[in-house]
Design an enzyme around this catalytic site. Structure first.
Site, short mmCIF file in Angstrom:
data_model
loop_
_atom_site.label_atom_id
_atom_site.label_comp_id
_atom_site.label_asym_id
_atom_site.label_seq_id
_atom_site.Cartn_x
_atom_site.Cartn_y
_atom_site.Cartn_z
N LEU A 1 0.80 -1.15 -0.15
CA LEU A 1 -0.16 -0.10 0.07
C LEU A 1 0.89 1.26 -0.02
O LEU A 1 1.87 1.30 0.41
CB LEU A 1 -1.08 0.08 1.30
CG LEU A 1 -2.04 -1.14 1.44
CD1 LEU A 1 -2.72 -1.01 2.82
CD2 LEU A 1 -2.98 -1.07 0.28
N ASP A 2 0.11 2.33 -0.49
CA ASP A 2 1.14 3.68 -0.42
C ASP A 2 1.40 4.03 1.02
O ASP A 2 0.58 3.47 1.99
CB ASP A 2 0.14 4.86 -0.96
CG ASP A 2 -0.03 4.55 -2.71
OD1 ASP A 2 0.84 3.89 -3.12
OD2 ASP A 2 -0.89 5.22 -3.06
N ARG A 3 2.24 4.81 1.24
CA ARG A 3 2.72 4.99 2.53
C ARG A 3 1.26 5.79 3.45
O ARG A 3 1.26 5.25 4.61
CB ARG A 3 3.46 6.16 2.60
CG ARG A 3 4.09 6.94 3.97
CD ARG A 3 4.34 8.42 3.92
NE ARG A 3 5.43 8.44 3.26
CZ ARG A 3 6.85 8.49 3.79
NH1 ARG A 3 7.01 8.28 5.12
NH2 ARG A 3 7.98 8.54 3.07
N ASP A 4 0.81 6.63 2.58
CA ASP A 4 -0.61 7.29 3.50
C ASP A 4 -2.02 6.47 3.35
O ASP A 4 -2.78 6.91 3.63
CB ASP A 4 -0.64 8.81 3.10
CG ASP A 4 0.59 9.64 3.69
OD1 ASP A 4 1.04 9.22 5.03
OD2 ASP A 4 1.12 10.50 3.12
N THR A 5 -1.81 5.17 2.94
CA THR A 5 -3.07 4.49 2.94
C THR A 5 -2.86 3.56 3.83
O THR A 5 -1.85 2.98 4.00
CB THR A 5 -3.36 3.83 1.42
OG1 THR A 5 -3.32 4.99 0.45
CG2 THR A 5 -4.44 2.89 1.62
#
Length: 310
Positions: free
Chosen positions: A144-148
C-alpha cells in the site's frame, strides 16, 4: 541421526504429496507447485535439500502418485543494510509462511532509498527477532502507499513470495473504503471506471492519459452527506495511485489527497484497504478472507462530515 536433523540452518520446510495420475519429473512438479528456478538452485547448492520419500533426489527423478516430497529451502541472502525496527506491527492473520498485517497510515510498505529504517519490512524484522525467528525474511506481496492504511500480505520467506507470485493477480481481491469530496448523482452510485493511467511529467504524479496502461476500478457509493461520500472500491488492475487518480478523474478526489485533490484539513488520503482475499498456496488454494474495521481517523472524519453545518 535423521537426515532432517542435520539441517540446523534451514529456513523453511515444505511437504507436498504427489496427487497427479501421471506425475512428471521432480523439477517440473516443484515448478508447477510454485517453487521458482532460483529456489530450486538454492535448495541444491545453499544448504537446502529436496527429498522424495525421505531420500535425496535429483530434479530429474521421476515421481509416482502418492510420493511425499519434502522441500527444504536454502539460505536466503540477508541485506546487511536493512535494520530491524522496534516499532510495533498489528498482525491480523499469521501462518508459518505468511502474515497479514493492518498497516497504519504514514508507514512505507518497503524501505526506500531515502527511508530505510521503519517500513513494514523493518518492523517485521524486529517482530521476528522478538519471537526468536530472525532467520525469517519479509517479502511484501501486496503493498500500500505510505498514507493508505489497511491490509498488507507479507511472505515470511522467498518460497512464500514465489508461490504467491504464481497466482494470477486477478485472484487477489482488495477492497477499499474512501471518503471523497462531493456527492454522486443517483445514476452514478455504482460503476466501473475504465480509464488508462500513465505518468504526468517526470515526478511521481499519475493521470488518466491517452496511451496509458489499462486501469479499471469498480466502485459503489455506500453513504452520502452534504459535501462528502463514503465509497467502496475494488481494484480490477493495479496501477500506481490508481484509486486516487480515478476518483479525481470522476471529480471526487479523496479527502486528504493533496497531490490529486483539493486542500482540506485531513492529514492523509482517506483510503483504507479493509478487505483482502486470496487463494492460499499452502492450503490447497483455499480462499482466505480477511477484513478489518475502519481506522480511528477515518471514522472521526466521517463523523465530522455528518455533524458539519453548511
Amino acid at each position: 541421526m535423521h537426515l532432517l536433523e542435520k539441517q540446523k540452518i534451514m529456513t523453511s520446510l515444505f511437504k507436498l504429496i504427489v496427487q497427479e495420475r501421471d506425475p512428471k519429473k521432480l523439477g517440473s512438479f516443484l515448478l508447477k507447485n510454485g517453487f521458482s528456478h532460483q529456489a530450486l538452485i538454492k535448495a541444491r547448492y545453499h544448504h537446502g535439500m529436496i527429498l522424495v520419500n525421505h531420500k535425496r533426489r535429483y530434479l530429474s527423478f521421476r515421481l509416482r502418485t502418492g510420493d511425499e516430497v519434502i522441500f527444504i529451502s536454502g539460505e536466503e541472502k540477508k541485506n546487511e543494510f536493512l535494520k530491524p525496527s522496534s516499532n510495533p506491527v498489528k498482525p491480523v492473520l499469521e501462518t508459518k509462511n505468511y502474515i497479514v498485517l493492518d498497516k497504519p497510515a504514514g508507514v512505507l510498505s518497503i524501505p526506500s532509498r531515502y527511508e530505510d529504517n521503519d517500513a513494514i519490512v523493518n518492523r517485521l524484522m524486529g517482530y521476528f527477532a522478538k519471537k526468536n525467528m530472525s532467520n525469517l525474511k519479509p517479502h511484501v506481496i501486496t503493498r500500500l502507499d505510505r498514507d493508505t492504511s489497511g491490509l498488507v500480505l507479507v511472505g515470511k520467506n522467498a518460497i512464500a513470495h514465489a508461490r504467491f507470485s504464481k497466482i494470477g493477480k486477478e485472484k487477489f481481491v482488495k477492497k477499499y473504503h474512501a471518503i471523497v469530496h462531493g456527492n454522486f448523482s443517483e445514476d452514478k452510485l455504482t460503476g466501473v471506471i475504465d480509464a488508462p493511467i500513465g505518468k504526468k511529467g517526470s515526478g511521481v504524479k499519475r493521470a488518466v492519459v491517452e496511451g496509458g496502461k489499462k486501469a479499471q476500478t469498480k466502485y459503489r457509493v455506500l453513504k452520502q452527506v452534504s459535501g462528502a461520500s463514503l465509497v467502496e472500491l475494488r481494484l480490477l488492475t493495479g496501477r500506481t495511485h490508481q484509486i486516487r487518480v480515478h476518483m479525481a478523474y470522476l471529480g471526487h478526489p479523496l479527502y486528504g489527497d493533496h497531490l490529486y485533490g483539493i486542500e482540506d484539513d485531513f492529514s492523509r488520503q482517506a483510503l483504507n484497504c479493509f478487505y483482502l482475499s486470496f487463494p492460499d498456496p499452502f492450503d490447497n488454494e483455499k480462499i482466505k478472507e480477511i477484513s478489518i474495521e475502519e481506522p480511528t481517523d477515518m471514522n472521526e472524519l466521517w463523523q465530522k462530515m455528518i455533524n458539519k453545518k453548511f
